[in-house]
Write a protein that holds these residues in place. Structure first.
Motif, PDB file in Angstrom:
ATOM      1  N   ASP A 154      16.277  46.828  37.133  1.00 34.03           N
ATOM      2  CA  ASP A 154      16.342  48.107  37.979  1.00 34.03           C
ATOM      3  C   ASP A 154      17.691  48.772  37.665  1.00 34.03           C
ATOM      4  O   ASP A 154      18.857  48.289  38.129  1.00 34.03           O
ATOM      5  N   ALA A 211      17.605  42.444  49.796  1.00 33.89           N
ATOM      6  CA  ALA A 211      18.818  43.460  49.064  1.00 33.89           C
ATOM      7  C   ALA A 211      19.390  42.570  47.992  1.00 33.89           C
ATOM      8  O   ALA A 211      20.483  43.121  47.608  1.00 33.89           O
ATOM      9  N   HIS A 258      24.258  42.620  44.561  1.00 29.77           N
ATOM     10  CA  HIS A 258      25.541  42.096  43.755  1.00 29.77           C
ATOM     11  C   HIS A 258      25.603  42.752  42.601  1.00 29.77           C
ATOM     12  O   HIS A 258      26.682  42.715  41.693  1.00 29.77           O
TER      13      HIS A 258
HETATM   14  S1  SF4 Z   1      19.938  43.064  41.957  1.00 33.37           S
HETATM   15 FE1  SF4 Z   1      20.269  45.254  42.678  1.00 33.37          FE
HETATM   16  S2  SF4 Z   1      19.539  46.718  41.128  1.00 33.37           S
HETATM   17 FE2  SF4 Z   1      18.601  44.609  40.560  1.00 33.37          FE
HETATM   18  S3  SF4 Z   1      16.638  44.419  41.677  1.00 33.37           S
HETATM   19 FE3  SF4 Z   1      17.998  43.597  42.991  1.00 33.37          FE
HETATM   20  S4  SF4 Z   1      18.565  45.285  44.208  1.00 33.37           S
HETATM   21 FE4  SF4 Z   1      17.546  46.191  42.400  1.00 33.37          FE
END
Ligand code: SF4
Length: 280
Positions: A68, A182, A271
């Motif tokens: 992501d 999260a 993180h």
């Molecule tokens: S680590 Fe952060 S960017 Fe990656 S999937 Fe989890 S919330 Fe989304």
């Protein structure tokens, strides 16, 4: 007045989008290493080793830290002596995002309409917050935001009588509700004061403060410390699998507010708290 060609903005933004997705800032790397030493649960320690390995591979192979790669959020401070030439500044930032996400093989995560939900195909448009400041420079901060943690963020319109205790409880409750969704260990950005939208912006901006730096306001710094302790006492732990370290930091920004209200926003980051700044 100082002229800045918007092509310079596009090129800078393109490189920022790539760099910020391939490597974390020094403060985040340090915080993860420190947290790894403090974690006591075996599973938690293993998660930290995996996170470190992931960071190493992303840097060496020049690939994103996480699949992501976020919606591209920008804070742009424009010196009042700056004159942009060659086009539209917002279009230039979006051009940089488009090129960065395409050339950097970063996931395109933006839909053009929140309900029709057709992917725009290039991760535009970005979310851009402009402010006018003294001087002849442009300071651009790029903070792509993954939605695993963004989805768990909250705004509470508290009553003034709820006071400090009400604020602390609201932040801890938001983190408890977020749990593993999260992607902990998290960084918690908190905005207190202003209006409904201002406190959300304060919370987002709080995520940009280097992890390990406390608020300059003494009572706020004390609140940050206390809330962090309470969050880590929840035992959610790294990846939500139990442990001592649920959050790496609680960063609070405050602003004056109305006599009748106490808005509080909690912007949770995972993180992969990405942020990068360039000054032109
Ligand atoms: S680590 Fe952060 S960017 Fe990656 S999937 Fe989890 S919330 Fe989304």
């Amino acid at each position: 007045m100082r002229d800045i060609h918007v092509s310079e903005i596009s090129d800078t933004v393109k490189n920022m989008c790539i760099d910020v997705n391939y490597e974390l800032s020094e403060d985040m790397k340090r915080a993860l290493t420190d947290a790894q030493e403090k974690e006591e649960s075996e599973l938690g320690k293993q998660i930290f080793s995996k996170l470190q390995e992931n960071l190493k591979i992303a840097k060496e192979d020049q690939i994103p830290i996480c699949q992501d790669t976020g919606m591209a959020v920008f804070f742009v401070e424009v010196g009042q002596e700056v004159h942009f030439v060659g086009g539209d500044i917002t279009a230039a930032i979006n051009e940089g995002v488009k090129n960065g996400y395409t050339e950097g093989y970063l996931r395109k995560s933006v839909v053009g309409d929140p309900l029709i939900r057709k992917n725009t195909g290039d991760n535009t448009p970005a979310v851009i917050h402009y402010s006018i400041v003294p001087g002849d420079k442009v300071k651009i901060t790029c903070a792509p935001k993954g939605f695993g943690s963004e989805n768990m963020s909250r705004v509470f319109m508290l009553k003034p009588a709820d006071g400090e205790e009400g604020v602390k409880n609201a932040v801890v409750q938001a983190v408890k509700d977020a749990g593993p969704n999260a992607c902990p260990p998290m960084v918690i950005g908190v905005g207190i004061g202003g209006t409904f939208e201002k406190c959300a912006l304060l919370a987002k901006a709080a995520l940009l403060r280097p992890v390990g730096e406390s608020s300059e306001i003494e009572y706020v710094a004390d609140m940050e410390k206390e809330i962090l302790t309470r969050i880590n006492e929840t035992g959610i732990g790294p990846a939500g699998l139990g442990g001592k370290i649920t959050a790496l930091a609680v960063n609070i920004n405050t602003y004056p507010t109305h006599i009748a209200g106490l808005p509080v926003a909690v912007n949770i980051c995972c993180h992969v708290n990405r942020h990068i700044t360039r000054i032109l």
